[in-house]
Scaffold this motif. Structure first.
Motif, PDB file in Angstrom:
ATOM      1  N   SER A   4     -24.399   8.666  26.191  1.00 25.79           N
ATOM      2  CA  SER A   4     -23.900   8.331  27.524  1.00 25.79           C
ATOM      3  C   SER A   4     -22.738   7.343  27.415  1.00 25.79           C
ATOM      4  CB  SER A   4     -25.018   7.711  28.373  1.00 25.79           C
ATOM      5  OG  SER A   4     -25.329   6.412  27.902  1.00 25.79           O
ATOM      6  N   HIS A   5     -21.956   7.242  28.494  1.00 25.66           N
ATOM      7  CA  HIS A   5     -20.849   6.287  28.529  1.00 25.66           C
ATOM      8  C   HIS A   5     -21.360   4.861  28.371  1.00 25.66           C
ATOM      9  CE1 HIS A   5     -18.693   9.751  30.115  1.00 25.66           C
ATOM     10  NE2 HIS A   5     -17.577   9.093  29.862  1.00 25.66           N
ATOM     11  N   SER A   8     -22.204   4.254  24.782  1.00 20.15           N
ATOM     12  CA  SER A   8     -20.961   4.144  24.013  1.00 20.15           C
ATOM     13  C   SER A   8     -20.375   2.743  24.166  1.00 20.15           C
ATOM     14  CB  SER A   8     -19.940   5.178  24.486  1.00 20.15           C
ATOM     15  OG  SER A   8     -20.350   6.477  24.156  1.00 20.15           O
TER      16      SER A   8
END
Length: 73
Positions: A4-5, A8
């Motif tokens: 997922s962002h 990250s």
């Protein structure tokens, strides 16, 4: 599974924090071997500079490889 962002971002922040710590500890350990003396404050400042340079380098390389991938892809 795709990252997922948020994860990250967590990974990137962790990488920067750990890299900064490694840089400072390495400087404190290695500088005296070469006859260099630096205060803790100086080591922290140099570690910060090295961290910023590393971030810029990493970003530039990532963008370069992305451009190559898009061009060849």
């Amino acid at each position: 599974m795709k990252q997922s962002h948020l994860m990250s971002l967590v990974e990137a922040i962790t990488n920067v924090i750990v890299g900064y710590g490694v840089a400072v500890v390495t400087q404190i350990a290695i500088f005296p071997i070469f006859g260099l003396q630096a205060t803790l404050r100086q080591n922290l400042a140099m570690g910060g500079i090295f961290t910023i340079v590393s971030l810029l380098r990493s970003f530039a390389l990532r963008r370069l490889f992305e451009a190559i991938l898009l061009r060849d892809g």
